[in-house]
Design a protein around this motif. Structure first.
Motif, short mmCIF file in Angstrom:
data_model
loop_
_atom_site.label_atom_id
_atom_site.label_comp_id
_atom_site.label_asym_id
_atom_site.label_seq_id
_atom_site.Cartn_x
_atom_site.Cartn_y
_atom_site.Cartn_z
N ALA A 125 0.84 -1.21 0.00
CA ALA A 125 0.00 0.00 0.00
C ALA A 125 0.87 1.26 0.00
CB ALA A 125 -0.92 0.00 1.21
N ALA A 126 1.93 1.25 0.79
CA ALA A 126 2.82 2.42 0.85
C ALA A 126 3.52 2.64 -0.49
CB ALA A 126 3.85 2.24 1.96
N LEU A 127 3.96 1.57 -1.11
CA LEU A 127 4.63 1.71 -2.40
C LEU A 127 3.68 2.22 -3.48
CD1 LEU A 127 6.87 -1.48 -2.48
CD2 LEU A 127 7.62 0.90 -2.31
N LEU A 128 2.45 1.74 -3.46
CA LEU A 128 1.48 2.21 -4.45
C LEU A 128 1.15 3.69 -4.27
CD1 LEU A 128 -0.98 -0.83 -4.60
CD2 LEU A 128 0.63 -0.08 -6.37
N ILE A 129 1.07 4.13 -3.03
CA ILE A 129 0.81 5.55 -2.77
C ILE A 129 2.05 6.38 -3.10
CG2 ILE A 129 0.34 7.24 -0.96
CD1 ILE A 129 -1.32 5.04 0.43
N ASP A 130 3.21 5.91 -2.67
CA ASP A 130 4.46 6.67 -2.86
C ASP A 130 4.81 6.79 -4.34
OD1 ASP A 130 6.62 8.12 -1.74
OD2 ASP A 130 7.93 6.41 -2.15
N ALA A 131 4.51 5.79 -5.11
CA ALA A 131 4.81 5.82 -6.53
C ALA A 131 3.79 6.65 -7.30
CB ALA A 131 4.85 4.40 -7.09
N ALA A 132 2.84 7.23 -6.57
CA ALA A 132 1.79 8.08 -7.13
C ALA A 132 0.89 7.33 -8.11
CB ALA A 132 2.39 9.33 -7.77
N VAL A 133 0.86 6.02 -7.98
CA VAL A 133 -0.05 5.23 -8.80
C VAL A 133 -1.47 5.36 -8.25
CG1 VAL A 133 -0.60 2.89 -9.58
CG2 VAL A 133 1.77 3.63 -9.42
N LEU A 134 -1.57 5.44 -6.93
CA LEU A 134 -2.87 5.55 -6.28
C LEU A 134 -2.94 6.81 -5.43
CD1 LEU A 134 -3.50 1.94 -4.88
CD2 LEU A 134 -4.54 2.98 -6.87
N PRO A 135 -4.10 7.43 -5.38
CA PRO A 135 -4.26 8.51 -4.41
C PRO A 135 -4.32 7.92 -2.99
CG PRO A 135 -6.29 8.15 -5.64
CD PRO A 135 -5.25 7.26 -6.24
N PRO A 136 -4.05 8.73 -1.98
CA PRO A 136 -4.02 8.20 -0.61
C PRO A 136 -5.29 7.46 -0.18
CG PRO A 136 -3.04 10.36 -0.67
CD PRO A 136 -3.62 10.12 -2.03
N LEU A 137 -6.45 7.95 -0.57
CA LEU A 137 -7.69 7.26 -0.18
C LEU A 137 -7.75 5.86 -0.78
CD1 LEU A 137 -10.36 7.31 1.30
CD2 LEU A 137 -11.40 8.32 -0.74
N ALA A 138 -7.39 5.73 -2.04
CA ALA A 138 -7.38 4.41 -2.68
C ALA A 138 -6.33 3.51 -2.02
CB ALA A 138 -7.11 4.54 -4.17
N GLY A 139 -5.18 4.09 -1.64
CA GLY A 139 -4.17 3.32 -0.93
C GLY A 139 -4.68 2.83 0.42
N GLY A 140 -5.46 3.67 1.08
CA GLY A 140 -6.07 3.25 2.34
C GLY A 140 -7.04 2.11 2.15
N ILE A 141 -7.77 2.15 1.06
CA ILE A 141 -8.70 1.05 0.76
C ILE A 141 -7.93 -0.23 0.48
CG2 ILE A 141 -10.41 0.24 -0.92
CD1 ILE A 141 -11.36 3.19 -1.09
N VAL A 142 -6.83 -0.12 -0.26
CA VAL A 142 -5.97 -1.29 -0.50
C VAL A 142 -5.46 -1.84 0.82
CG1 VAL A 142 -3.73 -2.02 -1.45
CG2 VAL A 142 -5.29 -0.63 -2.83
#
Length: 77
Positions: A32-49
């Motif tokens: 989840a952190a990598l997906l958010i940090d790589a800007a692939v996902l917005p933080p809310l979507a990362g939270g859902i992941v």
């Protein structure tokens, strides 16, 4: 100071007791952190992941433990 040591030891033993569960949760957080940090996902979507991944890890862990307990109850080893 003794109570602080006891609390720390109890928390440590909770994480070490099931290494597979701890590793899976750490991996879920890392993904989840990598997906958010790589800007692939917005933080809310990362939270859902993170939420769905954590629920999946706990569900799988409980299911595996249930199967293990059932095996032990039937006399299998």
């Amino acid at each position: 100071m003794n109570i602080v040591k006891e609390v720390f030891l109890e928390l440590f033993s909770m994480f070490v007791a099931d290494a597979r569960l701890t590793t899976a949760i750490f991996a879920t957080v890392a993904v989840a952190a990598l997906l958010i940090d790589a800007a692939v996902l917005p933080p809310l979507a990362g939270g859902i992941v993170l939420l769905l991944g954590s629920i999946a890890v706990v569900f799988i862990s409980v299911r595996q433990e249930g199967r293990r307990q059932r095996h032990l109850a039937c006399g299998h080893q």
